[in-house]
Enzyme design. Structure first.
Site, PDB file in Angstrom:
ATOM      1  N   GLU A  81      57.845 -89.411  94.685  1.00 34.40           N
ATOM      2  CA  GLU A  81      56.978 -89.841  95.788  1.00 34.40           C
ATOM      3  C   GLU A  81      56.539 -91.296  95.628  1.00 34.40           C
ATOM      4  O   GLU A  81      56.643 -92.089  96.559  1.00 34.40           O
ATOM      5  CB  GLU A  81      55.738 -88.946  95.876  1.00 34.40           C
ATOM      6  N   ASP A 101      56.999 -84.745  92.736  1.00 28.20           N
ATOM      7  CA  ASP A 101      55.710 -85.177  93.274  1.00 28.20           C
ATOM      8  C   ASP A 101      54.727 -85.118  92.101  1.00 28.20           C
ATOM      9  O   ASP A 101      54.380 -84.031  91.630  1.00 28.20           O
ATOM     10  CB  ASP A 101      55.253 -84.246  94.411  1.00 28.20           C
ATOM     11  N   ILE A 103      51.518 -85.849  91.721  1.00 26.91           N
ATOM     12  CA  ILE A 103      50.283 -85.112  92.060  1.00 26.91           C
ATOM     13  C   ILE A 103      50.411 -84.700  93.524  1.00 26.91           C
ATOM     14  O   ILE A 103      50.257 -85.525  94.433  1.00 26.91           O
ATOM     15  CB  ILE A 103      48.999 -85.953  91.886  1.00 26.91           C
ATOM     16  N   ASP A 104      50.734 -83.457  93.755  1.00 25.61           N
ATOM     17  CA  ASP A 104      50.742 -82.974  95.133  1.00 25.61           C
ATOM     18  C   ASP A 104      49.325 -82.488  95.419  1.00 25.61           C
ATOM     19  O   ASP A 104      48.825 -81.578  94.757  1.00 25.61           O
ATOM     20  CB  ASP A 104      51.757 -81.850  95.324  1.00 25.61           C
ATOM     21  N   THR A 106      46.870 -85.265  96.404  1.00 24.84           N
ATOM     22  CA  THR A 106      46.138 -86.437  95.882  1.00 24.84           C
ATOM     23  C   THR A 106      44.724 -86.513  96.455  1.00 24.84           C
ATOM     24  O   THR A 106      43.776 -86.859  95.737  1.00 24.84           O
ATOM     25  CB  THR A 106      46.923 -87.731  96.199  1.00 24.84           C
ATOM     26  N   ASP A 234      57.456 -82.815  98.429  1.00 27.73           N
ATOM     27  CA  ASP A 234      56.365 -81.852  98.641  1.00 27.73           C
ATOM     28  C   ASP A 234      56.878 -80.409  98.559  1.00 27.73           C
ATOM     29  O   ASP A 234      56.130 -79.507  98.182  1.00 27.73           O
ATOM     30  CB  ASP A 234      55.725 -82.033 100.029  1.00 27.73           C
TER      31      ASP A 234
HETATM   32  C1  LIP Z   1      50.344 -83.905 100.566  1.00 31.47           C
HETATM   33  C2  LIP Z   1      50.913 -82.560 100.946  1.00 31.47           C
HETATM   34  C3  LIP Z   1      50.026 -81.927 101.985  1.00 31.47           C
HETATM   35  C4  LIP Z   1      50.195 -82.742 103.219  1.00 31.47           C
HETATM   36  C5  LIP Z   1      49.766 -84.173 102.967  1.00 31.47           C
HETATM   37  C6  LIP Z   1      50.490 -84.771 101.779  1.00 31.47           C
HETATM   38  P1  LIP Z   1      50.451 -85.634  98.481  1.00 31.47           P
HETATM   39  O1  LIP Z   1      51.041 -84.459  99.460  1.00 31.47           O
HETATM   40  O2  LIP Z   1      51.170 -81.679  99.963  1.00 31.47           O
HETATM   41  O3  LIP Z   1      50.434 -80.623 102.287  1.00 31.47           O
HETATM   42  O4  LIP Z   1      49.457 -82.209 104.269  1.00 31.47           O
HETATM   43  O5  LIP Z   1      50.054 -84.960 104.088  1.00 31.47           O
HETATM   44  O6  LIP Z   1      51.847 -85.031 102.011  1.00 31.47           O
HETATM   45  O7  LIP Z   1      50.504 -86.871  99.291  1.00 31.47           O
HETATM   46  O8  LIP Z   1      49.084 -85.251  98.098  1.00 31.47           O
HETATM   47  O9  LIP Z   1      51.427 -85.646  97.370  1.00 31.47           O
END
Ligand code: LIP
Length: 288
Positions: A81, A101, A103-104, A106, A234
């Protein structure tokens, strides 16, 4: 019940058990980094959209994971990412490719909302073969190797097989970071149709991590999740875990999912997944 073993033609040189072990090891190490920073106040920057946030821990975690795989498997490729955000190409080739990713969730990480995950997938010949998703705050490690079932903290997980109607289903969805007015109207219209009569979904949650959303469907805490605007990092690991737990993952009109198409619809059964696809309308996004 685990999905039928997938017939992926893999070279004998590919040791999926070893790849999986290394993914779990580095997810735990990355988890320490994320956990140590979790309760601190954090500064952040924005990316493409004003609500698309990044911290220095996202970048450090991605570097840690990349360096680990580069050392262990120097010939493999990477999609991450943060690297893509800083200009690297998001290119999925036949070469073994780690899709990461760091930190999914964030925004959750910044808010100290304990729904964050390190998400690591491996694709070989463009087929996803390994998925590892670790929530270091709740210490939950979800993982799967294609054809070998899915686990959470080493215990087998399976979707419930009796949820086929929307009125039995707890749904998860997200607004996404792009708050363009027309797009958000479509997001809300899809949700409206699912929660109103005649479909009357039992409940809706928006937890802020696509990867964990998919794991929660995989272990039956929720029954379906869909989102438009997500990226391949993601959902890549979640696809392996959910399929291996017996769940269904599709594109918005019920076709086979293209992980670069910026959308996902998944559910604990194929019947429920297709019902959702029949109700919602695709919200188009540029491909990864
Ligand atoms: C997030 C996703 C979340 C989505 C956000 C974003 P990040 O990932 O997991 O479901 O709604 O737009 O993409 O940016 O925290 O890695």
């Amino acid at each position: 019940m685990a999905a039928e073993p997938k017939k992926i033609k893999l070279d004998e040189k590919h040791d999926l058990k070893l790849y999986h072990e290394e993914a779990v090891n580095i997810a735990r190490k990355a988890g320490n980094l994320v956990r140590n920073a979790f309760y601190e106040d954090k500064s952040f920057e924005t990316k493409e959209h004003k609500t698309d946030l990044v911290t220095k821990t996202d970048q450090e975690t991605e570097t840690l994971i990349f360096n680990h795989f580069k050392e262990k498997f120097p010939s493999h490729s990477f999609i991450g990412e943060e690297s893509v955000a800083y200009g690297q190409k998001c290119d999925l080739t036949d070469n073994p490719t780690w899709i990461i990713d760091p930190i999914d969730g964030t925004t959750n990480f910044i808010q100290k909302f304990p729904f964050v995950a390190i998400s690591i997938a491996l694709a070989i010949n463009k087929e996803l073969v390994i998925g590892v998703i670790y929530n270091p705050i709740l210490d939950e490690m979800f993982s799967a190797i294609t054809g070998q079932g899915a686990t959470c903290n080493d215990a087998s997980i399976n979707v419930p097989n009796d949820v086929t109607e929307l009125n039995q289903a707890l749904l998860i969805t997200e607004t996404g970071a792009d708050r363009n007015e027309q797009r958000i109207s479509s997001v809300l219209e899809n949700l409206r149709k699912l929660i109103m009569e005649p479909h009357l979904a039992r409940g809706v949650r928006a937890l802020g991590s696509a990867a964990l959303n998919m794991c929660y469907v995989a272990c039956g805490r929720a029954n379906a999740y869909y989102e438009f605007g997500i990226h391949c990092w993601d959902v890549a690991a979640g696809i392996v875990i959910l399929k291996e737990a017996g769940g269904s993952v599709l594109g918005a009109t019920g076709e086979e999912l293209d992980i670069m198409a910026r959308e996902v619809v998944c559910a604990s059964s194929d019947v429920l997944c297709k019902k959702i696809c029949n109700v919602i309308t695709r919200i188009p996004h540029d491909r990864d």
